[in-house]
Design an enzyme around this catalytic site. Structure first.
Site, PDB file in Angstrom:
ATOM      1  N   SER A  18       6.605  -5.108   1.221  1.00  0.00           N
ATOM      2  CA  SER A  18       5.392  -4.153   1.936  1.00  0.00           C
ATOM      3  C   SER A  18       5.899  -3.368   2.929  1.00  0.00           C
ATOM      4  CB  SER A  18       4.258  -4.996   2.235  1.00  0.00           C
ATOM      5  OG  SER A  18       3.001  -4.287   2.570  1.00  0.00           O
TER       6      SER A  18
ATOM      7  N   ASP B 218       3.159   2.839   2.542  1.00  0.00           N
ATOM      8  CA  ASP B 218       4.247   2.127   2.679  1.00  0.00           C
ATOM      9  C   ASP B 218       4.869   1.838   1.262  1.00  0.00           C
ATOM     10  OD1 ASP B 218       2.152   0.406   1.238  1.00  0.00           O
ATOM     11  OD2 ASP B 218       2.476  -1.042   2.501  1.00  0.00           O
TER      12      ASP B 218
ATOM     13  N   ASP C 200       5.213  -0.216  -0.916  1.00  0.00           N
ATOM     14  CA  ASP C 200       4.413  -0.741  -2.215  1.00  0.00           C
ATOM     15  C   ASP C 200       3.155  -0.151  -2.243  1.00  0.00           C
ATOM     16  OD1 ASP C 200       3.250  -2.439   0.112  1.00  0.00           O
ATOM     17  OD2 ASP C 200       2.576  -3.767  -1.541  1.00  0.00           O
TER      18      ASP C 200
ATOM     19  N   ASP D 181       0.325  -0.037  -1.015  1.00  0.00           N
ATOM     20  CA  ASP D 181      -0.983  -0.468  -0.541  1.00  0.00           C
ATOM     21  C   ASP D 181      -1.584  -0.005   0.588  1.00  0.00           C
ATOM     22  OD1 ASP D 181       0.432  -2.233   0.787  1.00  0.00           O
ATOM     23  OD2 ASP D 181      -0.374  -3.953  -0.082  1.00  0.00           O
TER      24      ASP D 181
END
Length: 462
Positions: free
Chosen positions: A106, A250, A252, A254
């Site tokens: 993340s 970010d 990933d 999300d």
């Protein structure tokens, strides 16, 4: 270096010693535990798991280890390759898979990676299931398949496009109206998969895209957490390009943050506020965010006649409360939008599309939109922990000290004062204690945070 095992997955730094870091052995061990857990809880002869990864440097290595571990357990794998967390979440139910794994740390820096685990709905595992997987990993109770029963790998590189189509087909997303506004937007993809999927989505909505750090090579050009102190380049470029606003995700994809047309932060807390304002104006209902999120969502929800509730921190906790209260939108103040009409997971694509549609229906700038919302300011701080520090004891002292205030202890300690609040909690993913504050001005929020940081350090003797 660090290895953190929790009910939400395993996260650690690459390299070092087994058990102390996210080494190949640890990746295989935890993937084995997850696969074993799925097999123990299914009567199906053959299971299927969807796998995707972000663009961080260690991604291909961890990906191959995890994928082939599942194959060794006799589990079929649908390999999405370079992907995003919400893309994998959408793929799991569409593929009728039994679970999913996203390989991403993340917002953590490049030396980190992690295995995020999903159930058959494409949602994060609950605490009980996560605990069982940790037990299996600890016992190393694995039973691998013989040569005739190995799993098979199927590559599917279409899911970023499928994800975009799913978003564009949402009833409250209006790409035609957006296209008529001829928006110009700067995108910071932090050199990960967001640099591919966000520009693609924008172009299909008729938006002119200026790309910044959109090469998915895993070399993050700045700290990948989308906070103001890391985003000087895009703030400057939005003004230079005379863009309508900027988008930051970010690694990933999300978490979502916007930069206003004046080069100032829209505020990651207000990502959810703006999207909820639009959704609630069309489909009134309830909302949920976590305890560390702004009061602004509560104010907006009540303005539209809905009811707001706060959950413990953590996406699975937000989702659980959203289901219990039939919330029509929710998320986390870190820029995470959860819109059940799409799926129960934080999704930057959904957030971008809803925000663009909202903005296209208004004849105002992004800065003017931000100014139209209740004005709260947050300060987010953290204190590095050492093994000697008893965080629970510290939180107990703080609870007793402020016992006359409105206190909530379902997740750390949250102290609500009449016009401001402070939330103290252990991080689930890093060896730190977080101190979040909110107040009517930035100065008041900062002063409150500094006060509590000093009080905690005094108690801890650091």
């Amino acid at each position: 270096m660090t290895l953190i095992k929790s009910i939400s997955g395993i996260r650690g730094t690459i390299g070092g010693k087994v058990g102390d870091n996210l080494t190949p052995v640890d990746a295989v061990k935890f993937a084995s535990a997850y696969g074993t857990f799925l097999k123990q809880n299914s009567n199906k002869e053959k299971l299927t798991v969807v796998i995707g990864r972000d663009a961080r440097i260690s991604g291909p290595m961890i990906h191959n280890l995890v994928q082939n571990t599942l194959v060794g357990l006799g589990i079929n794998v649908i390999d999405l390759g370079l992907s995003t967390t919400p893309t994998v979440e959408i793929a799991v139910p569409l593929e009728k898979a039994d679970g999913g794994i996203i390989l991403t740390a993340s917002h953590n820096p490049k030396q980190w990676n992690a295995l995020k685990l999903l159930n058959a709905k494409g949602e994060f595992l609950n605490g009980d299931d996560g605990a069982k997987i940790l037990e299996i990993a600890e016992a190393e109770a694995f039973d691998f398949s013989d040569v005739d029963s190995l799993g098979e790998v199927t590559e599917n590189n279409a899911y970023m496009d499928i994800h975009i189509d799913e978003v564009l087909n949402l009833p409250l997303v209006d790409a035609d109206t957006v296209a008529k506004r001829k928006f110009k937007v700067v995108v910071d993809g932090v050199n990960s998969s967001g640099g591919i999927i966000i520009p693609k989505l924008l172009e299909q909505m008729g938006v002119e895209v200026v790309e910044l750090y959109c090469t998915p090579n895993g070399h993050f050009p700045h700290n990948p957490e989308p906070l103001k102190e890391h985003l000087g380049d895009i703030c400057k470029l939005v003004v230079e390009e005379k863009a309508d606003f900027g988008i930051v995700v970010d690694p990933d994809v999300d978490r979502l943050a916007f930069i206003s047309n004046d080069g100032e932060m829209f505020g990651e807390e207000y990502t959810l506020v703006a999207c909820a304002d639009y959704v609630l104006s069309k489909t009134p209902g309830n909302t949920v965010s976590n305890m560390s999120s702004s009061r602004a969502l509560r104010d907006i929800t009540e303005k539209h006649g809905g009811k707001y509730q706060a959950s413990a921190v953590g996406e699975v906790n937000v989702v659980t409360l959203m289901k219990e209260t039939n919330a029509i939108i929710g998320g986390e103040g870190n820029g995470g939008i959860i819109y059940p009409e799409s799926h129960y997971g934080r999704d930057s694509l959904v957030g971008v599309a809803l925000f663009l549609t909202h903005l296209a229906s208004l004849d105002i700038t992004v800065a003017q939109l931000r100014a139209s919302y209740p004005q709260y300011f947050m300060s987010k701080n953290k204190i590095e922990l050492t093994p000697q520090i008893d965080v629970d004891a510290i939180l107990k002292v703080m609870t007793e000290k402020y016992g006359n205030e409105d206190i909530t202890t379902i997740d750390g300690v949250k102290i609500d004062f009449p016009t401001e609040w402070v939330h103290l909690r252990k991080s689930n993913t890093e060896p730190i204690i977080r101190i979040y504050t909110e107040a009517p001005t930035q100065q008041e929020a900062d002063v409150l945070a500094e006060r509590f940081v000093s009080e905690i350090k005094a108690i801890a003797g650091i």
